[in-house]
Design a protein around this motif. Sequence first.
Motif: not given
Length: 87
Positions: A33-37, A41-42, A45, A49, A62
């Motif tokens: 998965g990829a998340y833009v934060l 927030q990191k 999140v 997860l 990262t």
Amino acid sequence: MPDRIETLSKDLLNNPVTVKLALSKPAEKIKQGAYVLFDHQKDDVLVELLKERNVKSGIVFTSQKTNGFSNHSNAEESGHSMRADFF
């Protein structure tokens, strides 16, 4: 494999071997998965997860050395251990 990764592997490993697969996709049990934060927030999140998915072992990539858990104590407080390797 990108040239930079191939060069890095040759610099770091003794006699590295390249394994080529017909399809470039993760193994069946590997979840990606990829998340833009935003930076603030990191930690939250990532912890959420790991808990939601009951992750026992994982790798987090990262974009910078300072990303991921802000520090080891945040990881430990959430019940996870971590190790950071920088190349």
